[in-house]
Design a protein around this motif. Structure first.
Motif, short mmCIF file in Angstrom:
data_model
loop_
_atom_site.label_atom_id
_atom_site.label_comp_id
_atom_site.label_asym_id
_atom_site.label_seq_id
_atom_site.Cartn_x
_atom_site.Cartn_y
_atom_site.Cartn_z
N GLU A 106 37.13 -21.76 -0.28
CA GLU A 106 36.56 -20.45 -0.59
C GLU A 106 35.76 -20.47 -1.89
O GLU A 106 35.34 -19.44 -2.39
CB GLU A 106 37.68 -19.40 -0.70
CG GLU A 106 38.43 -19.18 0.60
CD GLU A 106 39.49 -18.10 0.46
OE1 GLU A 106 39.17 -16.93 0.75
OE2 GLU A 106 40.61 -18.43 0.01
N TYR A 107 35.57 -21.71 -2.40
CA TYR A 107 34.86 -21.84 -3.69
C TYR A 107 34.06 -23.15 -3.67
O TYR A 107 34.52 -24.16 -3.16
CB TYR A 107 35.87 -21.84 -4.84
CG TYR A 107 35.25 -21.75 -6.22
CD1 TYR A 107 34.86 -20.53 -6.74
CD2 TYR A 107 35.05 -22.89 -6.99
CE1 TYR A 107 34.28 -20.44 -8.01
CE2 TYR A 107 34.48 -22.82 -8.25
CZ TYR A 107 34.09 -21.58 -8.75
OH TYR A 107 33.51 -21.50 -10.00
N ASN A 108 32.87 -23.07 -4.22
CA ASN A 108 32.03 -24.27 -4.31
C ASN A 108 32.41 -25.09 -5.54
O ASN A 108 32.57 -24.54 -6.63
CB ASN A 108 30.55 -23.88 -4.41
CG ASN A 108 30.07 -23.13 -3.18
OD1 ASN A 108 30.50 -23.41 -2.06
ND2 ASN A 108 29.17 -22.17 -3.38
N LYS A 194 40.64 -18.69 -5.91
CA LYS A 194 39.98 -19.33 -4.77
C LYS A 194 39.82 -20.83 -4.95
O LYS A 194 39.54 -21.55 -4.00
CB LYS A 194 38.63 -18.68 -4.52
CG LYS A 194 38.72 -17.23 -4.06
CD LYS A 194 37.34 -16.63 -3.85
CE LYS A 194 37.44 -15.17 -3.38
NZ LYS A 194 36.10 -14.58 -3.17
N VAL A 218 31.66 -23.50 0.39
CA VAL A 218 32.33 -22.41 1.10
C VAL A 218 31.89 -22.39 2.57
O VAL A 218 30.69 -22.32 2.86
CB VAL A 218 32.02 -21.05 0.43
CG1 VAL A 218 32.65 -19.92 1.24
CG2 VAL A 218 32.53 -21.05 -1.00
#
Length: 391
Positions: A106-108, A194, A218
């Protein structure tokens, strides 16, 4: 001397008769080329032929009176008795589970740590991996300092306001500033949260897809495949013609050819939607999986109980014939004489469902009736038959 003359006379007479008979033979008549003689000989032979035919008829009639079953066809029979008939709809399906998921980030950022390996059992909420937050932790520390200052200012302004010191505007500004800082901290905490990948449910890590140190995006970079084999089921499509027969709780026999395993279960859910494309509805069948041998996407054969009759009359499909009008019929044994003799009777029947070679008879025969098995397709209505016992 007299005896010698008599003997000679007898020989002459016999010789004369023999010669006359030989003269009148078919060969001589044919050689004569005399049409009158040929016609007379033909008339003589036809008369003898008719006489012989009449004699044969008399002999056959007498034989039929004296022995009615000697040349009757040999048959076997069974008595039809009421019994339970369980019919199954046979279809195929694939095993699946709602607890099978591919986990995405959910996070780059860079996948800095992976805490699990393939085959490892994990609990719901357990941390699986960590993504570099890109400095968000430092930003959070600074925001928390500002939040603490805003809270101190607000608490002081609140006490003054409760003592009727200061203006209402100062109090409201301090309150607004504190709430703004607190909201900023919460948002940043959620953002940092996240970067921690956790298990959405308890299960087993089936596959670690992305290795530590890779850059992940993501919704683009799959990280893990998590599966739980406790809640397995089969979802299959059933033709709409069975809509009134297939209900929740109906018994199901599930066969797994690959595993050589068969289990008894039941329908746990029946869909309320008819697919217009193929005129089917969904059915879910629960699959117990205590030994964890059943895997997702495993092919299975289902036998769903769609009809049961406690008092059914069942006969083999192979003895049923059909007439020109499309009526089905079998042969029963009537007018029995003793245990082994009787007459075949053509009986029109109405059949219901079949399971393999077994068919339920709805009309035409009654409980305890004797029907012809072997020889059913070679007898005729009213024909005498002889029953043999099969050992």
């Amino acid at each position: 001397m007299k005896k010698i003359y008599i003997l000679l006379a007898t020989v002459l007479i016999l010789t004369s008769c023999g010669g006359e008979k030989k003269k009148n033979s078919v060969e001589n008549v044919l050689e004569s080329k005399n049409i009158e003689l040929l016609r007379n000989k033909r008339t003589e032979i036809v008369a003898k032929q008719q006489e012989i035919a009449d004699q044969l008829k008399l002999i056959d009639a007498e034989i039929s009176k004296l022995d009615t079953v000697k040349h009757a066809p040999l048959i076997t029979t069974i008595k039809v008795n009421t019994e339970e008939f369980v019919h199954y709809l046979e279809i195929q399906g694939n095993v699946t589970t709602k607890n099978l998921i591919t986990i995405y980030p959910e996070y780059n950022g860079i996948l800095t740590q992976v805490f699990v390996k393939e085959g490892q059992k994990v609990n719901k909420g357990q941390i699986l991996a960590k993504i570099d937050d890109g400095g968000l932790s430092q930003q959070l520390a600074q925001l928390k300092i500002q939040e603490d200052l805003a809270k101190t200012t607000f608490d002081r302004q609140k006490r003054l306001w409760e003592q009727n010191i200061g203006s209402e505007m100062q109090y409201l500004q301090a309150k607004s500033n504190y709430e703004t800082q607190a909201e900023a901290v919460n948002q940043l905490k959620q953002q940092i949260g996240k970067t921690t990948v956790t298990a959405p449910f308890s299960g087993t890590i089936d596959d670690v897809i992305t290795e530590q140190g890779n850059v992940v995006s993501v919704g683009m970079s799959p990280l893990f495949r998590l599966v739980n084999l406790s809640d397995m089921y089969i979802e299959t499509d059933v033709p709409e013609s069975y809509l009134t027969d297939i209900k929740k709780g109906k018994s199901v026999i599930v066969d797994f050819p690959i595993l050589g395993k068969q289990i008894d279960t039941e329908i746990r859910q029946v869909g309320d939607f008819i697919n217009p494309a193929n005129r089917t509805f969904k059915v879910e069948v629960a699959i117990p999986n205590d030994d964890k041998s059943i895997k997702p996407n495993l092919t299975a054969k289902l036998k769903i109980n769609d009809y049961t009759s406690e008092k059914a009359l069942l006969i083999p499909q192979s003895i049923i014939s059909e007439n020109a009008q499309g009526e089905q019929f079998i042969y029963t044994v009537k007018d029995k004489q003793g245990e082994n003799e009787g007459k075949a009777k053509k009986t029109i029947i109405k059949t219901g469902r079949n399971q393999g070679d077994i068919v339920e008879v709805l009309e035409g025969i009654t409980d305890g009736e004797e029907i012809i098995m072997e020889g059913a397709r070679s007898v005729k209505d009213g024909q005498p038959v002889k029953i043999i016992e099969v050992k």
